[in-house]
Design an enzyme around this catalytic site. Structure first.
Site: not given
Ligand code: PNS
Length: 168
Positions: A23, A47, A96, A134
């Site tokens: 990150h 989560k 990645r 993570s």
């Molecule tokens: O680090 P992560 O857990 O892969 O991040 C995921 C994240 C936070 C980018 C994703 O879950 C997110 O954007 N959640 C917000 C809800 C949202 O907007 N959902 C609709 C579009 S996918």
């Protein structure tokens, strides 16, 4: 097509439970590409995180304060709404391996449908960090493996503190 804004603000969203050196590499490179980069932690009760949102934002601030154009925040609800509220026109995500691509593509296309004026930008993870997540860091650490070099030193200290607290 709307003109390019003079000041490009990007959001780098994620769970960051906890921030890894992968990150960190992305933030460093992103901070050179955009005028302002907002690293945003998702508040997601479904989560089961190891660290609370407050702890995660604190860790991010400890590590990222050296970048003058990087801010740390948190959000709930739709990411595109968070972007609009912060005048951000770019969503930054790291890829990645090919296995990340499908999930990232789905999210990018959904976000584009929700808000076509916001662009998702993918950056390839640095090869040194392309195997780090993570989840794996937490697993290796909880099983007694060495995680030095995978997370910033301050995060490693937090993990030690959390593990000894969970054991007592
Ligand atoms: O680090 P992560 O857990 O892969 O991040 C995921 C994240 C936070 C980018 C994703 O879950 C997110 O954007 N959640 C917000 C809800 C949202 O907007 N959902 C609709 C579009 S996918």
């Amino acid at each position: 097509m709307p003109p390019k804004p003079p000041h490009v603000i990007a959001i780098y969203p994620g769970s960051f439970d906890p921030i890894t050196n992968g990150h960190l590499d992305l933030v460093e490179r992103g901070s050179r590409m955009f005028d302002k980069l907002i690293v945003s932690v998702l508040r997601n009760d479904t989560k089961k995180p190891l660290f609370s949102v407050e702890e995660r934002t604190e860790m991010l601030r400890e590590v990222l304060h050296v970048y003058p154009n990087v801010e740390v925040s948190s959000f709930e609800g739709l990411l595109v709404d968070h972007a609009v509220a912060n005048q951000a026109t770019v969503l930054l995500r790291g890829i990645r391996a090919i296995s990340d691509y499908e999930y990232e593509l789905q999210m990018a296309l959904m976000n584009r449908r929700l808000s076509p004026e916001i662009e998702t930008v993918f950056m390839m993870a640095h090869e040194t960090y392309s195997f780090i997540s993570s989840r794996l860091v937490k697993e290796v650490f909880s099983l007694g493996g060495n995680i030095t070099g995978l997370v910033p030193p301050s995060v490693e200290l937090r993990l030690h503190a959390r593990l000894s607290k969970n054991k007592s």
